[in-house]
Write a protein that holds these residues in place. Structure first.
Motif, PDB file in Angstrom:
ATOM      1  N   VAL A 499     -12.595 -27.604  20.279  1.00  0.00           N
ATOM      2  CA  VAL A 499     -11.290 -27.135  20.404  1.00  0.00           C
ATOM      3  C   VAL A 499     -10.853 -27.735  18.811  1.00  0.00           C
ATOM      4  CG1 VAL A 499      -9.220 -27.676  21.398  1.00  0.00           C
ATOM      5  CG2 VAL A 499     -11.331 -27.308  22.583  1.00  0.00           C
ATOM      6  N   ARG A 500     -11.092 -28.958  18.549  1.00  0.00           N
ATOM      7  CA  ARG A 500     -10.290 -29.264  17.200  1.00  0.00           C
ATOM      8  C   ARG A 500     -10.733 -28.779  16.064  1.00  0.00           C
ATOM      9  NH1 ARG A 500      -7.298 -33.594  15.675  1.00  0.00           N
ATOM     10  NH2 ARG A 500      -7.689 -34.574  13.447  1.00  0.00           N
ATOM     11  N   GLN A 501     -12.340 -28.264  16.027  1.00  0.00           N
ATOM     12  CA  GLN A 501     -12.787 -27.631  15.025  1.00  0.00           C
ATOM     13  C   GLN A 501     -12.189 -26.130  14.980  1.00  0.00           C
ATOM     14  OE1 GLN A 501     -16.923 -27.692  15.380  1.00  0.00           O
ATOM     15  NE2 GLN A 501     -17.110 -29.465  14.132  1.00  0.00           N
ATOM     16  N   PHE A 502     -11.951 -25.369  16.061  1.00  0.00           N
ATOM     17  CA  PHE A 502     -11.170 -24.244  16.099  1.00  0.00           C
ATOM     18  C   PHE A 502      -9.764 -24.143  15.503  1.00  0.00           C
ATOM     19  CE2 PHE A 502      -8.327 -21.589  18.422  1.00  0.00           C
ATOM     20  CZ  PHE A 502      -8.615 -20.212  17.884  1.00  0.00           C
ATOM     21  N   ALA A 503      -9.019 -25.266  15.954  1.00  0.00           N
ATOM     22  CA  ALA A 503      -7.692 -25.634  15.488  1.00  0.00           C
ATOM     23  C   ALA A 503      -7.259 -25.853  14.067  1.00  0.00           C
ATOM     24  CB  ALA A 503      -6.927 -26.766  16.225  1.00  0.00           C
ATOM     25  N   LEU A 504      -8.418 -26.311  13.322  1.00  0.00           N
ATOM     26  CA  LEU A 504      -8.369 -26.657  12.118  1.00  0.00           C
ATOM     27  C   LEU A 504      -9.003 -25.597  11.144  1.00  0.00           C
ATOM     28  CD1 LEU A 504      -9.235 -30.430  12.156  1.00  0.00           C
ATOM     29  CD2 LEU A 504      -7.118 -29.440  11.678  1.00  0.00           C
ATOM     30  N   ALA A 505      -9.608 -24.526  11.702  1.00  0.00           N
ATOM     31  CA  ALA A 505     -10.245 -23.521  10.973  1.00  0.00           C
ATOM     32  C   ALA A 505      -9.336 -22.401  10.810  1.00  0.00           C
ATOM     33  CB  ALA A 505     -11.336 -23.097  11.692  1.00  0.00           C
ATOM     34  N   THR A 506      -9.062 -22.134   9.423  1.00  0.00           N
ATOM     35  CA  THR A 506      -8.231 -20.714   9.028  1.00  0.00           C
ATOM     36  C   THR A 506      -8.882 -19.838   8.204  1.00  0.00           C
ATOM     37  OG1 THR A 506      -7.430 -22.228   7.109  1.00  0.00           O
ATOM     38  CG2 THR A 506      -6.051 -22.442   8.966  1.00  0.00           C
ATOM     39  N   GLY A 507     -10.133 -20.070   8.022  1.00  0.00           N
ATOM     40  CA  GLY A 507     -10.879 -18.925   7.181  1.00  0.00           C
ATOM     41  C   GLY A 507     -10.281 -18.574   5.841  1.00  0.00           C
ATOM     42  N   GLU A 508     -10.221 -17.339   5.482  1.00  0.00           N
ATOM     43  CA  GLU A 508      -9.754 -16.955   4.186  1.00  0.00           C
ATOM     44  C   GLU A 508      -8.427 -16.665   4.316  1.00  0.00           C
ATOM     45  OE1 GLU A 508     -11.781 -17.311   1.455  1.00  0.00           O
ATOM     46  OE2 GLU A 508     -13.388 -18.155   2.990  1.00  0.00           O
ATOM     47  N   GLU A 520       0.847 -22.899  15.158  1.00  0.00           N
ATOM     48  CA  GLU A 520       0.671 -22.302  16.332  1.00  0.00           C
ATOM     49  C   GLU A 520      -0.528 -23.095  17.086  1.00  0.00           C
ATOM     50  OE1 GLU A 520      -0.656 -18.233  15.773  1.00  0.00           O
ATOM     51  OE2 GLU A 520       1.421 -17.592  15.331  1.00  0.00           O
ATOM     52  N   ARG A 521      -1.297 -23.582  16.349  1.00  0.00           N
ATOM     53  CA  ARG A 521      -2.386 -24.487  17.052  1.00  0.00           C
ATOM     54  C   ARG A 521      -2.211 -26.027  17.070  1.00  0.00           C
ATOM     55  NH1 ARG A 521      -7.352 -21.417  13.853  1.00  0.00           N
ATOM     56  NH2 ARG A 521      -7.014 -19.419  14.466  1.00  0.00           N
ATOM     57  N   GLN A 522      -0.991 -26.490  16.795  1.00  0.00           N
ATOM     58  CA  GLN A 522      -0.650 -27.772  16.973  1.00  0.00           C
ATOM     59  C   GLN A 522      -0.873 -28.433  18.250  1.00  0.00           C
ATOM     60  OE1 GLN A 522      -0.392 -29.654  14.315  1.00  0.00           O
ATOM     61  NE2 GLN A 522       0.047 -31.630  15.573  1.00  0.00           N
ATOM     62  N   PRO A 523      -0.231 -27.710  19.322  1.00  0.00           N
ATOM     63  CA  PRO A 523      -0.475 -28.366  20.629  1.00  0.00           C
ATOM     64  C   PRO A 523      -2.043 -28.507  20.955  1.00  0.00           C
ATOM     65  CG  PRO A 523       0.926 -26.417  20.555  1.00  0.00           C
ATOM     66  CD  PRO A 523       0.421 -26.640  19.515  1.00  0.00           C
ATOM     67  N   LEU A 524      -2.968 -27.779  20.413  1.00  0.00           N
ATOM     68  CA  LEU A 524      -4.374 -28.045  20.772  1.00  0.00           C
ATOM     69  C   LEU A 524      -4.838 -29.395  20.130  1.00  0.00           C
ATOM     70  CD1 LEU A 524      -5.787 -24.465  20.032  1.00  0.00           C
ATOM     71  CD2 LEU A 524      -5.584 -25.788  22.290  1.00  0.00           C
TER      72      LEU A 524
END
Length: 545
Positions: A499-508, A520-524
């Motif tokens: 979950v944390r890795q998804f929240a921090l991943a922003t790609g390109e 948007e992913r800060q709550p995660l």
């Protein structure tokens, strides 16, 4: 009741079965040290220096044979629930035995004499390496009688009209006092005593009403306390004994009298080359040792409701087995064990202190064990690629590992300095943790799994050597579902990481798009942090990643 005057006919066979041979032990080389005329043994030099109560100094530990090192330990006399005071002494010597076996290459043959102890106590000690041989006093009465007869024949004991047999202390002359230096005078001797001299001690006691008794040449009766251990040890080891151990309260009169009995029976100059004595466990803030008679004890059963056996084992390792001074906790005031005169305690040369038992000291041991376990799990996660870290200072870690190995062996060779050894290992873990710094994205450059694999292997080996398993996650007894709970925790930690890795991943994405995604992913991320903080309260630590 039993009646026999048989000689120690079984001794040669038992010694042969244990690989000790049938003949006399190795010759000894005379030592230049004065130590009450102590003779330094000839044989295998273990590389360890041990505090020897015979000489009141640290001596090189030289055993007759690395393949068959003889060790006698006085067994417990416990009639119901064993308490932590009993456990502390036996755990400490169990740790020393493991160190001698697994670090310094000794194959130890340990014999323990058991005096009227319930089988449940032996089963309860399964967390500790069992002795090679248990010998019960009640099963060796004929041999004890024969041993007493041998002492009488050699002119060092006498029987009385009342059916008692006493050791004639005056017959030893100045040879008595190998441990205490002097022969302390008797205290509170009954007026009706039939001893020749007040300082003589009993080898056989005439039967009293409603006491268990055995027939003997001197009438019905039972053995004295000291003669039991002398006989049992001699049955296996004969006149040669490398190590004798016990609590400091056994040094006098028990061990002192054992020496006197065995040296006159075997007609040898030195019985028992090294005497190791452990300090007492005190309840913090109390002046007396933990004991049932003082009603200040904590049973092993009650302790295991709140902490694991491994936690208690590490608690015991945080102090010297003989001085009891805590490495990081509050040190106890200068004390002596009950029943040992200040003069005797001082002459033993042991620091007059004891380890203080307290909830805080146990909690510290818990935290250290959790820290070691957490590091091993984090290092494994890094090796599997599940923990993203920055560049690793590999050369630094290899150097720290090499330094730690040397420091640990040096500490253990110095009178089994377990506090120093634990400190060295925890310092290695500290350096490893400093390198496992989590980053918010997958780092570039080479990874360094090999050095962490070596550190994990050494760390686990160290704790396994002293009887502690880092794989058990330190659940307390009664947790029947500990394996299931372990798996659930592992899955929870892995889910949080994903979950944390998804929240921090922003790609390109563009800079503005990345900012919006993170917002948007800060709550995660907040939920992941909350979960990590909540698990700490349950003794589960997750790296801040």
């Amino acid at each position: 009741m039993q009646s026999s005057r048989g000689a120690l006919v079984g001794a040669p066979l038992l010694r042969a079965a244990l690989g000790l041979g049938l003949g006399p032990g190795p010759r000894r080389a005379a030592s230049e040290a004065h130590g009450q005329g102590w003779l330094q043994p000839a044989g295998y030099d273990t590389g360890v220096k041990v505090y020897n109560s015979r000489t009141r100094r640290k001596d090189p530990l030289i055993v007759g044979s690395a393949d068959a090192t003889s060790w006698y330990s006085c067994g417990p006399t416990v009639y119901d629930h064993a308490h932590l005071g009993h456990a502390c002494s036996y755990v400490r010597f169990d740790i020393i035995r493991r160190i001698l076996t697994r670090v310094f290459g000794c194959n130890i043959i340990m014999v323990m004499g058991i005096t009227d102890v319930d089988d449940k106590i032996i089963r309860r000690a399964r967390e500790i390496l069992p002795p090679t041989v248990y010998l019960r006093v009640t099963e060796n009465i004929p041999q004890i009688i024969s041993f007493i007869e041998g002492i009488i024949t050699k002119g060092h004991a006498y029987s009385t009209a009342k059916g008692n047999v006493y050791f004639d202390l005056q017959s030893r002359g100045d040879k008595y006092g190998k441990l205490v230096g002097v022969a302390p005078g008797p205290v509170g001797e009954p007026v009706e005593s039939d001893k020749r001299h007040a300082s003589d001690f009993a080898l056989w006691k005439a039967a009293k009403p409603q006491e268990m008794f055995w027939a003997s040449p001197w009438g019905n009766g039972r053995p004295g306390w000291h003669i039991e251990c002398s006989t049992i040890s001699s049955l296996v080891f004969g006149s040669q004994l490398d190590i004798h151990s016990g609590g400091i309260d056994l040094a006098f009169p028990h061990h002192e009298n054992e020496i006197a009995q065995c040296e006159v029976f075997h007609q040898c100059k030195q019985w028992g080359n090294y005497f190791l004595h452990s300090g007492h466990l005190h309840v913090k803030g109390k002046e007396e040792k933990m004991s049932k008679s003082l009603k200040n004890y904590i049973t092993i059963k009650d302790f295991l409701k709140t902490a694991s056996p491994d936690v208690f084992r590490l608690f015991c390792m945080r102090s010297s087995y003989r001085s009891g001074e805590l490495r990081h906790g509050a040190q106890g005031m200068a004390r002596r064990p009950l029943g040992v005169a200040p003069r005797v305690w001082w002459r033993l040369g042991l620091p007059a202190s004891a380890i203080d038992y307290s909830d805080g000291a146990v909690l510290e041991a818990k935290h250290l064990l959790l820290a070691a376990t957490a590091f091993v799990e984090d290092a494994r996660a890094y090796m599997r690629g599940q923990l993203a870290c920055g560049p690793i200072g590999e050369d630094v870690l290899w150097e720290r590992l090499s330094h730690t190995k040397g420091a640990v062996k040096a500490a253990l060779a110095d009178d089994f300095d377990t506090p120093g050894a634990v400190d060295a290992v925890m310092d290695l873990i500290h350096h490893g943790n400093r390198q496992l710094k989590a980053v918010t994205k997958e780092p570039g450059g080479p990874r360094s799994p090999a050095v962490f694999g070596s550190i994990v292997s050494y760390t686990e080996q160290f704790f396994e050597t002293v009887g502690i398993s880092l794989a058990d996650r330190q659940f307390v007894s009664g947790d029947s579902g500990s394996a299931t709970l372990h798996s659930v925790v592992e899955e929870l930690v892995r889910f949080r990481l994903k979950v944390r890795q998804f929240a921090l991943a922003t790609g390109e994405a563009t800079r503005e798009a990345r900012r919006q995604q993170l917002l948007e992913r800060q709550p995660l991320l907040e939920a992941c942090d909350t979960l990590r903080q909540d698990l700490v309260a349950h003794g589960i630590s997750i790296k801040a990643c």
